[in-house]
Write a protein that holds these residues in place. Structure first.
Motif, PDB file in Angstrom:
ATOM      1  N   THR A  55      -7.824  69.475 126.179  1.00  0.00           N
ATOM      2  CA  THR A  55      -8.569  70.696 125.856  1.00  0.00           C
ATOM      3  C   THR A  55      -7.964  71.385 124.636  1.00  0.00           C
ATOM      4  OG1 THR A  55      -9.266  71.041 128.151  1.00  0.00           O
ATOM      5  CG2 THR A  55      -9.285  72.963 126.708  1.00  0.00           C
ATOM      6  N   SER A  56      -6.643  71.500 124.590  1.00  0.00           N
ATOM      7  CA  SER A  56      -5.978  72.115 123.436  1.00  0.00           C
ATOM      8  C   SER A  56      -6.229  71.301 122.167  1.00  0.00           C
ATOM      9  CB  SER A  56      -4.474  72.226 123.692  1.00  0.00           C
ATOM     10  OG  SER A  56      -4.218  73.108 124.761  1.00  0.00           O
ATOM     11  N   PHE A  57      -6.249  69.986 122.307  1.00  0.00           N
ATOM     12  CA  PHE A  57      -6.520  69.119 121.160  1.00  0.00           C
ATOM     13  C   PHE A  57      -7.920  69.403 120.612  1.00  0.00           C
ATOM     14  CE2 PHE A  57      -7.724  65.220 118.978  1.00  0.00           C
ATOM     15  CZ  PHE A  57      -6.568  64.859 118.305  1.00  0.00           C
ATOM     16  N   LEU A  58      -8.897  69.542 121.502  1.00  0.00           N
ATOM     17  CA  LEU A  58     -10.267  69.843 121.073  1.00  0.00           C
ATOM     18  C   LEU A  58     -10.347  71.220 120.413  1.00  0.00           C
ATOM     19  CD1 LEU A  58     -12.292  68.472 124.128  1.00  0.00           C
ATOM     20  CD2 LEU A  58     -12.177  67.486 121.835  1.00  0.00           C
ATOM     21  N   LYS A  59      -9.562  72.166 120.898  1.00  0.00           N
ATOM     22  CA  LYS A  59      -9.547  73.501 120.285  1.00  0.00           C
ATOM     23  C   LYS A  59      -9.032  73.431 118.860  1.00  0.00           C
ATOM     24  CE  LYS A  59      -9.089  76.285 124.502  1.00  0.00           C
ATOM     25  NZ  LYS A  59      -8.228  77.207 125.290  1.00  0.00           N
ATOM     26  N   SER A  60      -8.032  72.600 118.609  1.00  0.00           N
ATOM     27  CA  SER A  60      -7.506  72.463 117.249  1.00  0.00           C
ATOM     28  C   SER A  60      -8.556  71.838 116.330  1.00  0.00           C
ATOM     29  CB  SER A  60      -6.225  71.631 117.250  1.00  0.00           C
ATOM     30  OG  SER A  60      -6.476  70.278 117.601  1.00  0.00           O
ATOM     31  N   VAL A  61      -9.330  70.900 116.858  1.00  0.00           N
ATOM     32  CA  VAL A  61     -10.430  70.314 116.076  1.00  0.00           C
ATOM     33  C   VAL A  61     -11.474  71.381 115.767  1.00  0.00           C
ATOM     34  CG1 VAL A  61     -12.313  68.634 116.109  1.00  0.00           C
ATOM     35  CG2 VAL A  61     -10.076  68.003 117.025  1.00  0.00           C
ATOM     36  N   ALA A  62     -11.773  72.198 116.770  1.00  0.00           N
ATOM     37  CA  ALA A  62     -12.763  73.267 116.594  1.00  0.00           C
ATOM     38  C   ALA A  62     -12.360  74.233 115.489  1.00  0.00           C
ATOM     39  CB  ALA A  62     -12.948  74.021 117.910  1.00  0.00           C
ATOM     40  N   ARG A  63     -11.073  74.609 115.433  1.00  0.00           N
ATOM     41  CA  ARG A  63     -10.614  75.546 114.404  1.00  0.00           C
ATOM     42  C   ARG A  63     -10.811  74.964 113.004  1.00  0.00           C
ATOM     43  NH1 ARG A  63     -10.077  77.522 118.852  1.00  0.00           N
ATOM     44  NH2 ARG A  63     -12.299  77.664 118.357  1.00  0.00           N
ATOM     45  N   ARG A  64     -10.584  73.667 112.857  1.00  0.00           N
ATOM     46  CA  ARG A  64     -10.760  73.047 111.535  1.00  0.00           C
ATOM     47  C   ARG A  64     -12.232  73.068 111.122  1.00  0.00           C
ATOM     48  NH1 ARG A  64      -6.982  69.275 113.551  1.00  0.00           N
ATOM     49  NH2 ARG A  64      -8.536  67.623 113.780  1.00  0.00           N
ATOM     50  N   VAL A  65     -13.136  72.827 112.064  1.00  0.00           N
ATOM     51  CA  VAL A  65     -14.563  72.844 111.737  1.00  0.00           C
ATOM     52  C   VAL A  65     -14.992  74.267 111.380  1.00  0.00           C
ATOM     53  CG1 VAL A  65     -16.890  72.344 112.564  1.00  0.00           C
ATOM     54  CG2 VAL A  65     -14.990  70.882 113.255  1.00  0.00           C
ATOM     55  N   GLU A  66     -14.492  75.233 112.116  1.00  0.00           N
ATOM     56  CA  GLU A  66     -14.857  76.637 111.869  1.00  0.00           C
ATOM     57  C   GLU A  66     -14.444  77.092 110.470  1.00  0.00           C
ATOM     58  OE1 GLU A  66     -14.446  78.154 116.519  1.00  0.00           O
ATOM     59  OE2 GLU A  66     -12.874  78.593 115.062  1.00  0.00           O
ATOM     60  N   GLU A  67     -13.310  76.596 109.989  1.00  0.00           N
ATOM     61  CA  GLU A  67     -12.824  76.980 108.660  1.00  0.00           C
ATOM     62  C   GLU A  67     -13.797  76.589 107.555  1.00  0.00           C
ATOM     63  OE1 GLU A  67      -9.037  75.160 108.274  1.00  0.00           O
ATOM     64  OE2 GLU A  67      -8.043  76.504 109.716  1.00  0.00           O
ATOM     65  N   GLY A  68     -14.543  75.528 107.761  1.00  0.00           N
ATOM     66  CA  GLY A  68     -15.455  75.062 106.720  1.00  0.00           C
ATOM     67  C   GLY A  68     -16.921  75.412 106.966  1.00  0.00           C
ATOM     68  N   ALA A  69     -17.188  76.198 108.014  1.00  0.00           N
ATOM     69  CA  ALA A  69     -18.584  76.538 108.330  1.00  0.00           C
ATOM     70  C   ALA A  69     -18.666  78.016 108.702  1.00  0.00           C
ATOM     71  CB  ALA A  69     -19.095  75.666 109.472  1.00  0.00           C
ATOM     72  N   GLU A  70     -19.142  78.834 107.772  1.00  0.00           N
ATOM     73  CA  GLU A  70     -19.203  80.285 107.987  1.00  0.00           C
ATOM     74  C   GLU A  70     -20.120  80.632 109.163  1.00  0.00           C
ATOM     75  OE1 GLU A  70     -20.156  84.406 105.491  1.00  0.00           O
ATOM     76  OE2 GLU A  70     -20.525  82.442 104.590  1.00  0.00           O
ATOM     77  N   GLY A  71     -19.627  81.470 110.028  1.00  0.00           N
ATOM     78  CA  GLY A  71     -20.444  81.949 111.140  1.00  0.00           C
ATOM     79  C   GLY A  71     -20.525  81.012 112.326  1.00  0.00           C
ATOM     80  N   LEU A  72     -19.803  79.870 112.259  1.00  0.00           N
ATOM     81  CA  LEU A  72     -19.860  78.886 113.347  1.00  0.00           C
ATOM     82  C   LEU A  72     -18.591  78.971 114.183  1.00  0.00           C
ATOM     83  CD1 LEU A  72     -21.190  76.459 114.755  1.00  0.00           C
ATOM     84  CD2 LEU A  72     -20.138  74.980 113.035  1.00  0.00           C
ATOM     85  N   TYR A  73     -18.773  79.063 115.486  1.00  0.00           N
ATOM     86  CA  TYR A  73     -17.638  79.187 116.407  1.00  0.00           C
ATOM     87  C   TYR A  73     -17.828  78.232 117.581  1.00  0.00           C
ATOM     88  CZ  TYR A  73     -17.080  83.495 113.762  1.00  0.00           C
ATOM     89  OH  TYR A  73     -16.942  84.398 112.742  1.00  0.00           O
TER      90      TYR A  73
END
Length: 297
Positions: A55-73
């Motif tokens: 789960t923590s690993f997936l959260k780290s992936v999520a943060r990287r995607v969020e950095e490159g996509a405005e308004g996406l969480y």
């Protein structure tokens, strides 16, 4: 002269006042706002990993995607297998589902993916794709795997190590994971049929153990499925990062493997039903060959 001194002193203040007034009355451009988009991700662990938290690993992936996509969480949540089923029966659905083999209830709302893996195909559609994998091993305290001796079969989740044993022609006693591990190290068993979880345990304890990969069968795949048509594009952004080379290389931090690096030959369907699981176990325990129930990878 006095007039010149007056204008020289006052003029800068007059100009400043005019500029302030102009800015105050100049029509401002309407600021563009991006409506936030939230993608819900459920992670359901149905088998033991190596180390750390998926789960923590997936959260780290999520943060990287969020950095490159405005308004996406991304809201990443950990659920038990039973908790996910109860939530589903109560009408709840995530947008992305990360799960081990099982959870057949979710197959009905899984959407086709642009990735293909035999275990994730159902009804001719690619509905799930593995993002990380484990592996079965036969462990021994010596480098001789040909000697006689008892085998402990480690059972640590909803996976079916008994099928690995059957496919490899190994007879043994099924025991809870930690019990099998300790009794093997205690000398009660010559061999241990275990997984990457045991590899991490041995390393943490500093014990020298020999291992032999068992690649005839594997159900130690963590799959991902898209369940939301409305948020499909955002979900695919997440999958793109999750399956990228840099993320797959980082799986070693979990003691897990990229699925592309596994050498497994057969696996059950990702959305294996409870009835299908019992049928597989019944086939093994009655001495039948379970391979006809499995998919070739």
């Amino acid at each position: 002269m006095k007039a010149w001194k007056f204008f020289k002193t006052v003029l800068p203040f007059l100009l400043a006042a005019v500029l302030v007034a102009a800015c105050a009355f100049y029509p401002k451009e309407k600021a563009e706002t991006v409506a936030p988009r939230v993608v819900r991700v459920w992670n359901v662990d149905t088998f033991e990993g190596g180390k750390g938290s998926r789960t923590s690993f997936l959260k780290s992936v999520a943060r990287r995607v969020e950095e490159g996509a405005e308004g996406l969480y991304f809201l990443v949540t950990s659920l038990t297998e039973e908790g996910a089923r109860q939530a589903f029966l109560g009408g709840e659905r995530p947008d992305l589902l990360s799960f081990g083999v099982g959870l057949s209830e979710f197959a009905e709302c899984a959407l086709p993916l642009p990735y293909h893996f035999a275990g994730g195909e159902l009804g001719g559609h690619a509905l799930a794709y593995p993002w990380c994998a484990g592996r079965y091993y036969l462990f021994s305290l010596t480098d001789d795997f040909g000697g006689e001796g008892k085998t402990a079969i480690s059972c640590g989740g909803s996976n079916l190590p008994a099928l690995s044993a059957a496919v490899e022609g190994i007879a043994g006693e099924e025991l809870p994971s930690l019990t099998a591990y300790t009794r093997f190290l205690g000398g009660e068993f010559r061999y241990l049929l275990g997984t990457q979880r045991d590899v991490c345990r041995f390393l943490a304890r500093g014990v020298t153990v020999y291992s032999k990969p068992l690649d005839g069968y594997c159900d130690l795949f963590q799959y991902i499925s898209v369940l939301s048509a409305e948020k499909r594009e955002d979900c695919l952004l997440f999958l793109g990062e999750l399956l990228s080379a840099r993320t797959q290389e980082a799986l070693s931090s979990l003691g897990m493997f990229p699925p592309a690096q596994t050498a497994a030959k057969r696996t059950p369907v990702a959305f294996l039903s409870a009835e299908g699981r019992e049928e597989l176990l019944a086939a093994v325990r009655s001495g039948k060959n379970p391979e006809k129930f499995l998919k070739s990878i």
